[in-house]
Scaffold this motif. Structure first.
Motif, PDB file in Angstrom:
ATOM      1  N   TYR A  75       0.864  -1.143  -0.172  1.00  0.00           N
ATOM      2  CA  TYR A  75       0.042  -0.138  -0.039  1.00  0.00           C
ATOM      3  C   TYR A  75       0.995   1.194  -0.190  1.00  0.00           C
ATOM      4  O   TYR A  75       1.921   1.237   0.201  1.00  0.00           O
ATOM      5  N   TYR A  76       0.245   2.126  -0.319  1.00  0.00           N
ATOM      6  CA  TYR A  76       0.841   3.727  -0.408  1.00  0.00           C
ATOM      7  C   TYR A  76       0.705   4.208   0.989  1.00  0.00           C
ATOM      8  O   TYR A  76      -0.443   4.567   1.367  1.00  0.00           O
ATOM      9  N   THR A  77       1.710   4.665   1.816  1.00  0.00           N
ATOM     10  CA  THR A  77       1.609   5.577   3.017  1.00  0.00           C
ATOM     11  C   THR A  77       1.141   7.100   2.417  1.00  0.00           C
ATOM     12  O   THR A  77       1.143   7.292   1.231  1.00  0.00           O
ATOM     13  N   GLN A  78       0.636   7.793   3.250  1.00  0.00           N
ATOM     14  CA  GLN A  78       0.226   9.038   3.019  1.00  0.00           C
ATOM     15  C   GLN A  78       1.334   9.896   2.573  1.00  0.00           C
ATOM     16  O   GLN A  78       1.266  10.781   1.653  1.00  0.00           O
ATOM     17  N   GLU A  79       2.816   9.797   3.030  1.00  0.00           N
ATOM     18  CA  GLU A  79       3.970  10.396   2.370  1.00  0.00           C
ATOM     19  C   GLU A  79       3.989   9.753   1.028  1.00  0.00           C
ATOM     20  O   GLU A  79       4.506  10.506   0.366  1.00  0.00           O
ATOM     21  N   ASP A  80       3.945   8.329   0.872  1.00  0.00           N
ATOM     22  CA  ASP A  80       4.043   7.901  -0.500  1.00  0.00           C
ATOM     23  C   ASP A  80       3.090   8.985  -1.640  1.00  0.00           C
ATOM     24  O   ASP A  80       3.356   9.097  -2.554  1.00  0.00           O
ATOM     25  N   ILE A  81       1.804   8.980  -1.072  1.00  0.00           N
ATOM     26  CA  ILE A  81       0.941   9.525  -2.018  1.00  0.00           C
ATOM     27  C   ILE A  81       1.093  11.033  -2.263  1.00  0.00           C
ATOM     28  O   ILE A  81       1.204  11.513  -3.343  1.00  0.00           O
ATOM     29  N   LYS A  82       1.841  11.600  -1.170  1.00  0.00           N
ATOM     30  CA  LYS A  82       2.344  13.023  -1.378  1.00  0.00           C
ATOM     31  C   LYS A  82       3.467  12.969  -2.514  1.00  0.00           C
ATOM     32  O   LYS A  82       3.514  14.033  -3.159  1.00  0.00           O
ATOM     33  N   GLU A  83       4.269  12.198  -2.190  1.00  0.00           N
ATOM     34  CA  GLU A  83       5.660  12.297  -3.275  1.00  0.00           C
ATOM     35  C   GLU A  83       4.996  12.011  -4.595  1.00  0.00           C
ATOM     36  O   GLU A  83       5.284  12.723  -5.496  1.00  0.00           O
ATOM     37  N   LEU A  84       3.670  10.994  -4.696  1.00  0.00           N
ATOM     38  CA  LEU A  84       3.439  10.756  -5.994  1.00  0.00           C
ATOM     39  C   LEU A  84       2.547  12.072  -6.685  1.00  0.00           C
ATOM     40  O   LEU A  84       2.663  12.242  -7.671  1.00  0.00           O
ATOM     41  N   LEU A  85       1.839  12.679  -5.890  1.00  0.00           N
ATOM     42  CA  LEU A  85       1.335  13.823  -6.148  1.00  0.00           C
ATOM     43  C   LEU A  85       2.189  14.903  -6.701  1.00  0.00           C
ATOM     44  O   LEU A  85       1.876  15.550  -7.860  1.00  0.00           O
TER      45      LEU A  85
ATOM     46  N   VAL B 266      -8.789  11.004   2.385  1.00  0.00           N
ATOM     47  CA  VAL B 266      -8.605  11.357   0.824  1.00  0.00           C
ATOM     48  C   VAL B 266      -8.800  12.711   0.331  1.00  0.00           C
ATOM     49  O   VAL B 266      -7.941  13.119  -0.347  1.00  0.00           O
ATOM     50  N   ALA B 267      -9.761  13.245   0.923  1.00  0.00           N
ATOM     51  CA  ALA B 267      -9.945  14.777   0.454  1.00  0.00           C
ATOM     52  C   ALA B 267      -8.713  15.487   0.601  1.00  0.00           C
ATOM     53  O   ALA B 267      -8.344  16.514   0.072  1.00  0.00           O
ATOM     54  N   ALA B 268      -8.265  15.540   2.120  1.00  0.00           N
ATOM     55  CA  ALA B 268      -7.212  16.148   2.563  1.00  0.00           C
ATOM     56  C   ALA B 268      -5.860  16.138   1.813  1.00  0.00           C
ATOM     57  O   ALA B 268      -4.850  16.842   1.677  1.00  0.00           O
ATOM     58  N   LEU B 269      -5.756  14.679   1.206  1.00  0.00           N
ATOM     59  CA  LEU B 269      -4.475  14.374   0.569  1.00  0.00           C
ATOM     60  C   LEU B 269      -4.308  14.821  -0.921  1.00  0.00           C
ATOM     61  O   LEU B 269      -3.344  15.358  -1.460  1.00  0.00           O
ATOM     62  N   PHE B 270      -5.655  14.537  -1.725  1.00  0.00           N
ATOM     63  CA  PHE B 270      -5.385  14.731  -2.888  1.00  0.00           C
ATOM     64  C   PHE B 270      -6.102  16.211  -3.398  1.00  0.00           C
ATOM     65  O   PHE B 270      -7.289  16.336  -2.912  1.00  0.00           O
TER      66      PHE B 270
END
Ligand code: ACM
Length: 631
Positions: free
Chosen positions: A246-256, A336-340
């Motif tokens: 899975y993607y951690t929230q840090e991973d998601i931020k990096e991908l974004l 999810v809303a806070a991340l993306f």
């Protein structure tokens, strides 16, 4: 009107004027207008990029250009704000309205390369075109030998639609962060700008939700299986669940951040109320059907009858009558809303089997209380509650076209997948629509004869993908956000297989989304695709050559024998064949007219050739299989 016709005529002349093979110009997607002239610009020894704009995004585009040029050529590359330059990046002081935010004008002359756009995104797409004008070695990951020249050309270019999406199913197969970054790099080269991440499904929950750690602790992992999807044995409860991630929230931020730098918007999808086995495995109380659940490992839990009919063997849905479901989804969508940053969140809504809801006393009570007359209305009740949750986080909701059933939520956007029908219906009701019809853009489907392809579902040949028109006739185009190709991954275990399914069909869809209809041309697209195959060979990206393979058709005759007709999507191929079990080389007969099967022949073997060189793979087609098809 006259002026329009003249413009079209001039544009066509522009294209006729450049014989693609003579100039070696092979752009995908085909630009709006392209005029080739004589001469070329040669990059040598030391490259200077002039990017005078102070905009951070322009500097970032310049540095992406620099990095690719330096990697492949090995030349030192500098970025300056003034002076003589090989490549000049300009932001128009007076915007050229025709170009919009993503268009660009590119002029290559023997004196240098000038790229101008109204906005940084336009420069970014312009540099993708520059890369495609350079020799194929530009995609090399290490210094390569080439004559680094570009043909003299003037290009004016801008997209047909704003939403040019690719969906990556990271739920069925987990793709690592690096693999997603590579995917982004590959998509932007063809001017895609939307990455739809299918983050949750029966086979995995891929995004860290800090307030609900069990979603990934349990939902991200399943028993490992290899082989034919859907036929695996059910994992035993004590079997290790170690396949996934899975993607951690840090991973998601990096991908974004990675996506943003490349002008890619990321659409997150949390697929509910169906496709929720991974969620239910983590929180079984969210199901209407008591029991213990595990993340699906590719064992059969649903029966697909075709024609959109399916039956659940195990309940993989959330219970719409359970308040806890909405509390959990509120937590999920809050994070999810806070991340993306994107304004839309996709809530799935597809293929929810209602059989277990029908049996549920809680659902029956809900129907009475809310005056819901059938299961479509129960689903619509659920979707509208989810819409409220998503909107309470300041976002808009998007869902697959099933969310039209039982009444669409106000303001919901539709992603049309069961053909174009749902999209057309939604647009007529003034809802925003993304067209991703399985008839044209489902790049997980067969692209050649099933006898010679990895197993999947129905047929979607490259030529059919190329016919995709994201703007259906008879609808107000202002409701069509754009279109998208979807790569579902339940049958994929490796990036090599994912790439094989994606390319070249995603070349075709890219052109359908970007290029105006009047510059599209199938034969010419095939020629350009072949040039891009060579680029992919250098880049070590996999692709399918199935467009070279023959299409088999069998007709049963009155005496119960069969007649076999062979054809190809791509023109000027010779199909050599044998019935004698040997490999049909070019000395074997070439197909010219329908074949009758020699008595007792067991297999028809075929290979397609161009100019005496094999281009297709050898396909061994059992006569029994053709007889079955002819029935
Ligand atoms: C879908 O393909 N089930 C959206």
């Amino acid at each position: 009107m006259k002026k329009k016709l003249l413009t079209i005529a001039l544009l066509l002349c522009g294209y006729v004027g450049i014989s693609q093979s003579k100039t070696n110009i092979a752009l995908i997607p085909q630009p709006v207008s392209l005029t080739a002239s004589t001469g070329k610009y040669v990059l040598q020894n030391k490259i200077n990029i002039n990017a005078s704009s102070q905009l951070a995004e322009v500097k970032s585009v310049a540095s992406l250009l620099k990095s690719t040029l330096h990697t492949a050529t090995g030349f030192p590359v500098t970025i300056s704000g003034s002076g003589k330059a090989d490549i000049t990046l300009l932001i128009n002081q007076t915007p050229n309205k025709q170009l919009g935010q993503e268009g660009y004008e590119l002029k290559v002359t023997p004196q240098g390369v000038q790229l101008a756009a109204n906005a940084p995104a336009g420069l970014f797409y312009g540099i993708q075109t520059i890369f495609q004008l350079l020799p194929r070695e530009i995609v090399s990951k290490a210094t390569a030998n080439a004559t680094w020249e570009m043909p003299a050309v003037t290009i004016v270019d801008y997209p047909r639609v704003g939403w040019r999406g690719l969906m990556l199913d990271v739920a069925r197969h987990f793709f690592t962060k690096q693999q997603v970054k590579d995917f982004i790099d590959h998509m932007v080269a063809y001017k895609y700008n939307m990455l739809h991440l299918h983050l949750t499904d029966d086979q995995g929950w891929r995004i860290e939700i800090k307030s609900l750690p069990q979603l990934t602790a349990v939902g991200a992992w399943r028993a490992s299986r290899t082989g034919r999807w859907g036929e695996f044995t059910k994992p035993s409860p004590d079997e290790p669940k170690d396949y996934g991630g899975y993607y951690t929230q840090e991973d998601i931020k990096e991908l974004l951040a990675y996506a943003k730098e490349r002008f890619v918007t990321v659409l997150p999808e949390i697929d509910v109320p169906g496709h929720s086995m991974a969620l239910v495995a983590a929180m079984s109380e969210l199901s209407c059907t008591p029991g213990t659940y595990q993340v699906n490992a590719g064992d059969k839990f649903m029966i697909w009858e075709g024609n959109g009919k399916f039956y659940g063997i195990t309940d993989n849905t959330l219970c719409p009558a359970n308040e806890k479901v909405y509390e959990v989804l509120d937590k999920v969508f809050t994070e999810v809303a806070a991340l993306f940053p994107f304004e839309y969140i996709h809530m799935g809504g597809d293929e929810a089997y209602k059989g277990y809801w029908e049996k549920s006393d809680a659902v029956k009570a809900l129907m009475q209380r809310e005056n819901l007359k059938d299961m479509h209305e129960v689903q619509s009740y659920f979707v509208k509650r989810v819409a409220k949750i998503i909107e309470s986080k300041g976002k808009k909701m998007m869902g697959w076209d099933e969310i039209l059933e039982g009444g669409i939520a106000d303001n919901a956007a539709i992603m049309s997948w069961r053909g174009a029908k749902g999209g057309i219906e939604a647009a007529k009701m003034k809802h925003p629509v993304v067209m991703s019809p399985n008839t044209h853009t489902y790049v997980d489907l067969y692209q050649g004869d099933p006898i010679a392809e990895p197993p999947t579902y129905s047929m979607l040949r490259l030529s059919q993908s190329y016919k995709f028109d994201p703007i259906p006739e008879g609808v107000d185009p202002s409701y069509i956000l754009g279109g998208q190709a979807n790569l579902w991954s339940e049958r994929l275990y490796t990036v090599r297989h994912a790439e094989y399914m994606l390319w070249p069909r995603a070349f075709a869809v890219a052109e359908c989304l970007w290029s105006p209809l009047n510059v599209k041309n199938w034969d010419n697209f095939v020629q350009r695709t072949e040039q891009h195959f060579k680029r992919y060979d250098v880049a070590e990206i996999n692709y399918s050559r199935s467009m070279y393979d023959p299409v088999f058709a069998a007709k049963r005759n009155v005496d119960s024998s069969i007649t076999i007709t062979l054809s190809t999507e791509v023109k000027d191929l010779a199909i050599h064949y044998s019935f004698d079990e040997f490999f049909p080389d070019k000395f074997y007969p070439a197909y010219t007219s329908p074949l009758t099967v020699p008595k007792d022949a067991a297999n028809l073997r075929v290979i397609t050739y161009r100019n005496g060189v094999p281009v297709g793979k050898m396909i061994t087609m059992p006569i029994a299989e053709l007889k079955k098809r002819a029935r």
